[in-house]
Design an enzyme around this catalytic site. Structure first.
Site, mmCIF file in Angstrom:
data_model
loop_
_atom_site.group_PDB
_atom_site.id
_atom_site.type_symbol
_atom_site.label_atom_id
_atom_site.label_comp_id
_atom_site.label_asym_id
_atom_site.label_seq_id
_atom_site.Cartn_x
_atom_site.Cartn_y
_atom_site.Cartn_z
ATOM 1 C CE LYS A 83 5.757 -0.533 -0.577
ATOM 2 N NZ LYS A 83 4.908 -1.621 -1.063
HETATM 3 C C1 E4P Z 1 2.425 -0.815 -3.332
HETATM 4 O O1 E4P Z 1 3.584 -0.576 -3.058
HETATM 5 C C2 E4P Z 1 1.677 -2.004 -2.922
HETATM 6 O O2 E4P Z 1 2.558 -3.101 -2.979
HETATM 7 C C3 E4P Z 1 0.530 -2.355 -3.847
HETATM 8 O O3 E4P Z 1 0.402 -1.424 -4.896
HETATM 9 C C4 E4P Z 1 -0.724 -2.709 -3.155
HETATM 10 O O4 E4P Z 1 -1.701 -3.020 -4.105
HETATM 11 P P1 E4P Z 1 -3.025 -3.849 -3.764
HETATM 12 O O5 E4P Z 1 -4.033 -2.903 -3.207
HETATM 13 O O6 E4P Z 1 -3.449 -4.384 -5.095
HETATM 14 O O7 E4P Z 1 -2.639 -4.913 -2.787
#
Ligand code: E4P
Length: 214
Positions: A83
């Protein structure tokens, strides 16, 4: 639509995988920090739980650092997806990593133009965060519709991961739009299973079964 679990918790991931509905995992530094364990060891364990993609995030802000981290992360297991954040340096890193056949998930996407750039840079996945947009009174799901349209227009292969999902309605809408993937917290996966009429029905069948003469 593929379902990923948005978690770094081994117990949750194991339980979700056992349901037979989970195709992958997404983690982020916030989720990993909650586990209070060294990240590498934790990721190794997660990657061994399923054959599908497991996203692990870099924390460098320069493309060179991101690429170095990505190479390191990709050595953990075959199913690691790296990522990178949707900033200039993240796009540069995604472009380099595409040439090295290291899979990328360009994350923290909040606009359709950002998603277009991620696709152009050669990202395998892009993660628009819909819950965080809803939090600031913008319709997160509208972003998914726009990205879907753009990717269809130009036949981009980049897959849309609907991220920052907060409730079952988000999942339903993502599936109706035709998103490739929804990454879902364990608590929301549990909510998807539940229906009060199912529970009442199960109870009634158990009660009625007892009335059948033996
Ligand atoms: C996605 O890959 C992220 O890990 C995640 O969906 C972030 O979500 P949040 O806004 O609840 O932290």
């Amino acid at each position: 639509m593929k379902i990923f679990i948005d978690s770094a918790n081994i117990k949750e991931i194991k339980e979700a995988v056992s349901l037979g509905v989970v195709d992958g995992v997404t983690t982020n530094p916030t989720l990993v920090a909650k586990e209070s364990r060294p990240a590498k060891q934790l990721l190794e364990e997660i990657c061994a739980l399923l054959p599908g993609p497991v996203s692990a995030e870099v924390i460098s802000l320069e493309s060179s650092g991101m690429v170095a981290e990505a190479r390191e992360l990709s050595r953990i297991a075959k199913n690691i997806v790296v990522k990178v954040p949707l900033i200039k340096e993240g796009l540069k890193a995604a472009a380099i990593l595409a040439k090295e056949n290291i899979k990328t998930n360009v994350t923290l996407c909040f606009s359709a133009n950002q998603a277009l750039l991620a696709a152009k840079a050669g990202a395998d996945y892009v993660s628009p965060f819909i819950g965080r947009l809803d939090d600031i009174s913008q319709e997160g799901m509208a972003l998914i519709r726009d990205i879907r349209q753009i990717f269809l227009n130009y036949k981009f292969k980049t897959q849309i991961i609907v991220a920052s999902i907060r409730n079952p309605v988000h999942v339903l809408e993502a599936a109706k739009i035709g998103a490739d993937i929804a990454t879902i917290p364990f608590s929301v996966i549990e909510q998807l299973i539940k229906h009060p009429l199912t529970d009442i029905g199960v109870q009634r069948f158990i009660e009625d079964y007892k009335k059948i003469p033996k």
